[in-house]
Design a protein around this motif. Structure first.
Motif, short mmCIF file in Angstrom:
data_model
loop_
_atom_site.label_atom_id
_atom_site.label_comp_id
_atom_site.label_asym_id
_atom_site.label_seq_id
_atom_site.Cartn_x
_atom_site.Cartn_y
_atom_site.Cartn_z
N ALA A 129 -3.85 10.71 16.72
CA ALA A 129 -2.63 11.51 16.77
C ALA A 129 -2.25 12.03 15.39
O ALA A 129 -1.94 13.21 15.23
CB ALA A 129 -1.49 10.68 17.37
N ILE A 130 -2.28 11.17 14.39
CA ILE A 130 -1.87 11.63 13.06
C ILE A 130 -2.91 12.60 12.49
O ILE A 130 -2.55 13.56 11.78
CB ILE A 130 -1.65 10.43 12.09
N LEU A 131 -4.18 12.41 12.82
CA LEU A 131 -5.20 13.36 12.35
C LEU A 131 -4.98 14.74 12.98
O LEU A 131 -5.12 15.77 12.31
CB LEU A 131 -6.60 12.84 12.68
N TYR A 167 1.84 10.86 7.23
CA TYR A 167 2.80 11.83 7.75
C TYR A 167 3.72 12.33 6.64
O TYR A 167 3.94 13.54 6.50
CB TYR A 167 3.64 11.20 8.87
N PHE A 168 4.25 11.42 5.85
CA PHE A 168 5.18 11.81 4.79
C PHE A 168 4.48 12.58 3.67
O PHE A 168 5.04 13.54 3.13
CB PHE A 168 5.86 10.57 4.19
N VAL A 169 3.28 12.18 3.32
CA VAL A 169 2.62 12.75 2.15
C VAL A 169 1.93 14.08 2.46
O VAL A 169 1.98 15.01 1.65
CB VAL A 169 1.60 11.74 1.57
N HIS A 170 1.29 14.21 3.62
CA HIS A 170 0.46 15.39 3.84
C HIS A 170 1.28 16.68 3.82
O HIS A 170 0.78 17.72 3.39
CB HIS A 170 -0.29 15.27 5.17
N ALA A 171 2.53 16.62 4.29
CA ALA A 171 3.35 17.83 4.31
C ALA A 171 3.60 18.35 2.90
O ALA A 171 3.60 19.57 2.66
CB ALA A 171 4.68 17.55 5.02
N ILE A 172 3.81 17.44 1.97
CA ILE A 172 4.03 17.84 0.58
C ILE A 172 2.74 18.37 -0.03
O ILE A 172 2.75 19.37 -0.77
CB ILE A 172 4.58 16.65 -0.24
N VAL A 203 -6.86 18.09 2.34
CA VAL A 203 -5.51 17.53 2.52
C VAL A 203 -5.59 16.03 2.77
O VAL A 203 -4.82 15.25 2.20
CB VAL A 203 -4.78 18.25 3.67
N LEU A 204 -6.54 15.61 3.61
CA LEU A 204 -6.70 14.17 3.87
C LEU A 204 -7.08 13.42 2.61
O LEU A 204 -6.52 12.35 2.32
CB LEU A 204 -7.77 13.95 4.94
N VAL A 225 -3.05 9.72 -2.83
CA VAL A 225 -1.65 9.47 -3.19
C VAL A 225 -1.17 8.17 -2.56
O VAL A 225 -0.51 7.35 -3.23
CB VAL A 225 -0.77 10.65 -2.73
N ILE A 226 -1.47 7.97 -1.29
CA ILE A 226 -1.02 6.77 -0.58
C ILE A 226 -1.55 5.51 -1.25
O ILE A 226 -0.80 4.56 -1.53
CB ILE A 226 -1.46 6.82 0.89
N LEU A 227 -2.85 5.49 -1.52
CA LEU A 227 -3.46 4.30 -2.12
C LEU A 227 -2.95 4.06 -3.53
O LEU A 227 -2.77 2.91 -3.96
CB LEU A 227 -4.98 4.44 -2.12
N THR A 228 -2.67 5.15 -4.26
CA THR A 228 -2.13 5.01 -5.61
C THR A 228 -0.73 4.42 -5.58
O THR A 228 -0.40 3.49 -6.33
CB THR A 228 -2.11 6.37 -6.32
N VAL A 229 0.11 4.95 -4.71
CA VAL A 229 1.48 4.44 -4.58
C VAL A 229 1.47 2.98 -4.15
O VAL A 229 2.22 2.15 -4.69
CB VAL A 229 2.29 5.29 -3.58
N LYS A 230 0.60 2.62 -3.22
CA LYS A 230 0.52 1.23 -2.75
C LYS A 230 0.03 0.31 -3.86
O LYS A 230 0.49 -0.84 -3.97
CB LYS A 230 -0.38 1.14 -1.52
N ALA A 231 -0.90 0.79 -4.67
CA ALA A 231 -1.41 -0.02 -5.77
C ALA A 231 -0.33 -0.26 -6.82
O ALA A 231 -0.26 -1.35 -7.42
CB ALA A 231 -2.62 0.66 -6.40
N ILE A 232 0.52 0.73 -7.04
CA ILE A 232 1.56 0.61 -8.07
C ILE A 232 2.76 -0.18 -7.57
O ILE A 232 3.31 -1.02 -8.29
CB ILE A 232 2.00 2.01 -8.53
N THR A 233 3.17 0.08 -6.35
CA THR A 233 4.43 -0.51 -5.86
C THR A 233 4.23 -1.74 -4.98
O THR A 233 5.20 -2.43 -4.66
CB THR A 233 5.22 0.54 -5.06
N GLY A 234 3.01 -2.01 -4.55
CA GLY A 234 2.74 -3.19 -3.74
C GLY A 234 3.49 -3.17 -2.43
O GLY A 234 3.52 -2.17 -1.72
N LYS A 235 4.15 -4.28 -2.10
CA LYS A 235 4.83 -4.41 -0.81
C LYS A 235 6.01 -3.46 -0.68
O LYS A 235 6.50 -3.22 0.44
CB LYS A 235 5.31 -5.84 -0.62
#
Length: 384
Positions: A38-40, A324-329, A359-360, A366-376
């Motif tokens: 669905a998200i794809l 969903y949040f990131v791809h639009a930007i 885009v993917l 971006v997602i993996l970078t944000v998760k690596a920096i901010t963790g939980k």
């Protein structure tokens, strides 16, 4: 993790072994895989605007051609998201969580990321003069208000493509007590209500550019409720649809509806209703029919064969809200790139595949970078 894999009939499930009976719930694998698809589809559907930014005459959605069948199948992936949301509400939240706690979680895990991601973009749109609201009374204009601009942007999600879904889905969350009452109805009444809601959707169509969350609620309520009903009868349904022959027949039926959309109706997406379109139905919404076929098709397909791609599908599903949040930007930024930095190969499907992959790739980076920096804490920022 206390879950163990089990097989029920022809579909997979994961059943907790240590929780109390009151809290026990199965993890339905095929719904997780379906969520990834669905998200794809949503991302791909939004990529059309990017893939044909500089070659409008190549856009297959503007002319009658066999190639239009592909956009017909891709567009309106949001319907799948809504179906899955209804399924999961019935499975995970109904009868297990108080309304206040449910709304608190949704505010933290969906509302907060929306505020974090959307507010700066909305403020930038207002500061650049790209959006403003004009208010009139008796032919006299009110003084312009940046606050009104911000409120309108945040309540419609207009600042970037795709963000309209968040104000809409919060209306759905707020209406959870009504959906709880629906769940407690007798089966016949539930079926009748879903049928009525389906006819309402056929009547009202989708709002123009999806910018009216209340209108979107009227359109998608039938799908959300159908997801709940599907959960209740999932074993019986899967016994029928999780068969290779049934999947093949459903795939043919879905393709046939897409062909009718593309070659007969010349409409590859949902019918939209603008403010001046009156109250009469505008046309037959074949897309809504197609998506109902898709609910059965993809549940059956993933119940049969989803395990063969379980790892990538689970990864995508786990990060679906972040995507969903990131791809639009990402799409908004790429659409503003100079033409020299936005190459096209002049073949519509090749361009779509190229920019979909781009885009993917950027979005997951971006997602993996944000998760690596901010963790939980990433879940409060990007939703995953």
């Amino acid at each position: 993790m206390s879950d163990i894999a089990s097989v029920r009939g022809r579909h997979e499930a994961v059943v907790p072994t240590t929780q109390t009976a009151a809290r026990t719930r199965e993890h339905v694998a095929y719904i997780e895989y379906f969520r990834a698809l669905a998200i794809l589809l949503i991302v791909c559907g939004h990529t059309f605007a990017l893939a044909w930014t500089h070659f409008a005459d190549e856009d297959p959605t503007t002319r009658i051609a066999l190639i239009n069948v592909i956009p017909s199948l891709i567009n309106s992936g949001t319907a799948y998201f809504v179906f899955i949301s209804g399924f999961l509400y019935r499975q995970v939240f109904h009868g297990r969580m108080a309304y206040g706690e449910f709304m608190r979680r949704k505010a933290l895990y969906i509302g907060l990321p929306y505020l974090f991601m959307a507010t700066p973009i909305a403020l930038a749109e207002i500061a650049a003069g790209a959006f403003y609201v004009e208010s009139f009374k008796d032919g006299v204009a009110y003084p312009h208000s940046g606050f009104v601009d911000l409120v309108v942007l945040m309540t419609t999600g207009r600042m970037v493509n795709a963000y309209w879904y968040i104000p809409f889905i919060f209306l759905v969350f707020l209406a959870s007590p009504l959906f709880d009452r629906f769940i407690r109805m007798k089966p016949g009444r539930r079926a009748a209500l879903v049928a009525v809601a389906f006819l309402v959707a056929m009547w009202v169509h989708r709002p123009l550019d999806n910018l009216n969350p209340f209108h979107s609620f009227l359109y998608f309520a039938n799908i959300y409720m159908f997801g709940m009903v599907f959960w209740e009868y999932r074993e019986r349904i899967l016994a029928v649809v999780a068969r290779p022959g049934t999947v093949a027949l459903l795939a043919i039926l879905m393709l046939a509806t897409a062909v009718v959309q593309a070659l007969v109706l010349n409409n590859t997406s949902n019918i939209e209703r603008a403010a001046g379109d009156g109250w009469l139905p505008l046309a037959f919404d074949m897309m809504l029919v197609q998506k109902y076929v898709g609910f059965f098709l993809f549940c059956g397909f993933f119940a049969l064969w989803g395990r063969h791609a379980a790892k990538p599908l689970s990864f995508i599903a786990k990060n679906s809200f972040g995507l969903y949040f990131v791809h639009a930007i990402v799409i908004a930024v790429l659409m503003r790139m100079p033409e020299a930095l936005s190459p096209h190969v002049s073949e519509p499907m090749a361009d779509l595949a190229l920019y979909f992959a781009l885009v993917l790739a950027i979005s997951f980076a971006v997602i993996l970078t944000v998760k690596a920096i901010t963790g939980k804490y990433s879940r409060y920022i990007i939703g995953c």
